[in-house]
Design a protein around this motif. Structure first.
Motif, mmCIF file in Angstrom:
data_model
loop_
_atom_site.group_PDB
_atom_site.id
_atom_site.type_symbol
_atom_site.label_atom_id
_atom_site.label_comp_id
_atom_site.label_asym_id
_atom_site.label_seq_id
_atom_site.Cartn_x
_atom_site.Cartn_y
_atom_site.Cartn_z
ATOM 1 N N VAL A 70 0.838 -1.282 0.169
ATOM 2 C CA VAL A 70 0.003 -0.087 0.010
ATOM 3 C C VAL A 70 0.931 1.351 0.072
ATOM 4 O O VAL A 70 0.666 2.177 -0.716
ATOM 5 C CB VAL A 70 -0.954 0.085 1.314
ATOM 6 N N ALA A 71 1.820 1.279 0.733
ATOM 7 C CA ALA A 71 2.878 2.491 1.008
ATOM 8 C C ALA A 71 3.544 2.829 -0.337
ATOM 9 O O ALA A 71 3.351 3.950 -0.795
ATOM 10 C CB ALA A 71 3.794 2.294 2.015
ATOM 11 N N GLU A 72 3.879 1.893 -0.924
ATOM 12 C CA GLU A 72 4.533 1.789 -2.452
ATOM 13 C C GLU A 72 3.633 2.087 -3.389
ATOM 14 O O GLU A 72 3.977 3.127 -4.232
ATOM 15 C CB GLU A 72 5.328 0.571 -2.536
ATOM 16 N N LEU A 73 2.524 1.567 -3.365
ATOM 17 C CA LEU A 73 1.585 1.897 -4.328
ATOM 18 C C LEU A 73 1.008 3.465 -4.212
ATOM 19 O O LEU A 73 0.927 4.119 -5.220
ATOM 20 C CB LEU A 73 0.173 1.211 -4.179
ATOM 21 N N SER A 74 0.977 3.831 -3.149
ATOM 22 C CA SER A 74 0.553 5.401 -2.955
ATOM 23 C C SER A 74 1.690 6.395 -3.257
ATOM 24 O O SER A 74 1.386 7.248 -3.897
ATOM 25 C CB SER A 74 0.192 5.693 -1.401
ATOM 26 N N ARG A 75 2.952 5.844 -3.283
ATOM 27 C CA ARG A 75 4.010 6.823 -3.392
ATOM 28 C C ARG A 75 4.004 6.708 -4.982
ATOM 29 O O ARG A 75 4.513 7.865 -5.409
ATOM 30 C CB ARG A 75 5.325 6.142 -2.924
ATOM 31 N N ILE A 76 4.117 5.573 -5.609
ATOM 32 C CA ILE A 76 4.201 5.594 -7.024
ATOM 33 C C ILE A 76 3.009 6.181 -7.837
ATOM 34 O O ILE A 76 3.080 7.098 -8.733
ATOM 35 C CB ILE A 76 4.279 4.024 -7.652
ATOM 36 N N ARG A 77 1.838 6.226 -7.247
ATOM 37 C CA ARG A 77 0.603 6.769 -7.881
ATOM 38 C C ARG A 77 0.834 8.314 -7.691
ATOM 39 O O ARG A 77 0.389 8.974 -8.628
ATOM 40 C CB ARG A 77 -0.664 6.257 -7.054
ATOM 41 N N TYR A 78 1.165 8.734 -6.557
ATOM 42 C CA TYR A 78 1.634 10.096 -6.357
ATOM 43 C C TYR A 78 2.681 10.547 -7.527
ATOM 44 O O TYR A 78 2.421 11.882 -8.125
ATOM 45 C CB TYR A 78 2.055 10.422 -5.112
ATOM 46 N N ARG A 79 3.442 9.863 -7.553
ATOM 47 C CA ARG A 79 4.766 10.151 -8.514
ATOM 48 C C ARG A 79 4.363 10.155 -9.938
ATOM 49 O O ARG A 79 4.421 10.955 -10.903
ATOM 50 C CB ARG A 79 5.690 9.003 -8.516
ATOM 51 N N THR A 80 3.392 9.355 -10.369
ATOM 52 C CA THR A 80 2.764 9.046 -11.773
ATOM 53 C C THR A 80 1.865 10.487 -11.641
ATOM 54 O O THR A 80 1.856 10.924 -13.042
ATOM 55 C CB THR A 80 2.166 7.836 -11.756
ATOM 56 N N ALA A 81 1.145 10.707 -10.867
ATOM 57 C CA ALA A 81 0.097 11.889 -11.063
ATOM 58 C C ALA A 81 0.737 13.174 -11.253
ATOM 59 O O ALA A 81 0.213 13.800 -12.235
ATOM 60 C CB ALA A 81 -0.990 11.910 -9.834
ATOM 61 N N THR A 133 -7.069 4.120 -4.115
ATOM 62 C CA THR A 133 -5.912 3.123 -3.335
ATOM 63 C C THR A 133 -6.756 1.965 -2.591
ATOM 64 O O THR A 133 -6.361 0.774 -2.756
ATOM 65 C CB THR A 133 -5.109 3.967 -2.402
ATOM 66 N N ALA A 134 -7.804 2.323 -1.917
ATOM 67 C CA ALA A 134 -8.548 1.139 -0.827
ATOM 68 C C ALA A 134 -9.000 0.273 -1.805
ATOM 69 O O ALA A 134 -9.129 -1.135 -1.503
ATOM 70 C CB ALA A 134 -9.553 1.766 -0.329
ATOM 71 N N ARG A 135 -9.609 0.394 -3.103
ATOM 72 C CA ARG A 135 -10.426 -0.560 -4.008
ATOM 73 C C ARG A 135 -8.979 -1.315 -4.579
ATOM 74 O O ARG A 135 -9.215 -2.499 -4.878
ATOM 75 C CB ARG A 135 -11.173 0.171 -5.109
ATOM 76 N N ALA A 136 -8.090 -0.585 -4.975
ATOM 77 C CA ALA A 136 -6.993 -1.191 -5.808
ATOM 78 C C ALA A 136 -6.608 -2.359 -4.731
ATOM 79 O O ALA A 136 -5.988 -3.548 -5.021
ATOM 80 C CB ALA A 136 -5.695 -0.272 -6.047
ATOM 81 N N VAL A 137 -6.309 -2.134 -3.461
ATOM 82 C CA VAL A 137 -5.708 -2.951 -2.492
ATOM 83 C C VAL A 137 -6.763 -4.293 -2.342
ATOM 84 O O VAL A 137 -6.251 -5.280 -2.389
ATOM 85 C CB VAL A 137 -5.261 -2.372 -0.877
ATOM 86 N N ALA A 138 -8.004 -3.750 -2.332
ATOM 87 C CA ALA A 138 -9.095 -4.971 -1.942
ATOM 88 C C ALA A 138 -9.334 -5.705 -3.165
ATOM 89 O O ALA A 138 -9.581 -7.183 -3.196
ATOM 90 C CB ALA A 138 -10.296 -4.240 -1.651
ATOM 91 N N GLU A 139 -9.002 -5.238 -4.424
ATOM 92 C CA GLU A 139 -9.482 -6.011 -5.653
ATOM 93 C C GLU A 139 -8.024 -6.192 -6.481
ATOM 94 O O GLU A 139 -7.950 -5.737 -7.739
ATOM 95 C CB GLU A 139 -10.578 -5.388 -6.378
ATOM 96 N N TRP A 140 -6.965 -6.626 -5.898
ATOM 97 C CA TRP A 140 -5.698 -6.324 -6.460
ATOM 98 C C TRP A 140 -5.464 -7.020 -8.025
ATOM 99 O O TRP A 140 -4.942 -6.251 -8.766
ATOM 100 C CB TRP A 140 -4.649 -6.996 -5.475
ATOM 101 N N PRO A 141 -6.021 -8.294 -7.994
ATOM 102 C CA PRO A 141 -5.970 -8.942 -9.368
ATOM 103 C C PRO A 141 -6.637 -8.175 -10.388
ATOM 104 O O PRO A 141 -6.173 -7.928 -11.460
ATOM 105 C CB PRO A 141 -6.426 -10.333 -9.215
ATOM 106 N N ALA A 142 -7.696 -7.596 -10.076
ATOM 107 C CA ALA A 142 -8.379 -6.686 -11.161
ATOM 108 C C ALA A 142 -7.809 -5.193 -11.310
ATOM 109 O O ALA A 142 -7.633 -4.756 -12.444
ATOM 110 C CB ALA A 142 -9.929 -6.646 -10.690
#
Length: 132
Positions: A29-40, A91-100
């Motif tokens: 989750v922490a890495e996903l949030s960091r990378i999503r912020y960087r991408t945005a 982010t919460a949905r991404a974590v909960a539904e990771w494969p999708a």
């Protein structure tokens, strides 16, 4: 205008970081949030630069304006795809539904990479003449 080459590289590196994260079996989750912020931030910076280029071409008129018109349409479609993705996948949905999320994010990465490639092919020879 910021150097479009550098903005492209920053965006493509951010997309690469997301793709690396997508290869993991579960979400950090922490890495996903960091990378999503960087991408945005990378998407926003490139969007501003492209808007400047599009607006300058439109103001100039003629053949340059016509050549850039098709790029603008493709760029807009990519932006909408990105916006729809970020709205659909907090982010919460991404974590909960990771494969999708992995499937949806790989599609987004592909769309962005394809559009950047189209724009690079069309614009870089022109930019070399303008920004020397």
């Amino acid at each position: 205008m910021e150097n479009l080459h550098a903005l492209d590289e920053t965006l493509l590196q951010a997309i690469g970081a997301i793709e690396a994260l997508l290869a993991l079996p579960s979400c950090d989750v922490a890495e996903l949030s960091r990378i999503r912020y960087r991408t945005a931030r990378a998407v926003a910076a490139r969007r501003r630069a492209m808007d400047e280029l599009f607006n300058a071409a439109a103001a100039e008129g003629g053949a340059r304006a016509e050549a850039v018109k098709a790029l603008r349409a493709g760029n807009f479609e990519m932006r909408m795809f990105y916006s729809d993705h970020t709205i659909a996948w907090p982010t919460a949905r991404a974590v909960a539904e990771w494969p999708a999320y992995v499937v949806a994010s790989r599609k987004l990465a592909s769309v962005i990479r394809q559009q950047v490639a189209v724009e690079r092919t069309a614009l870089y020879p022109e930019l070399r003449q303008i920004v020397v």
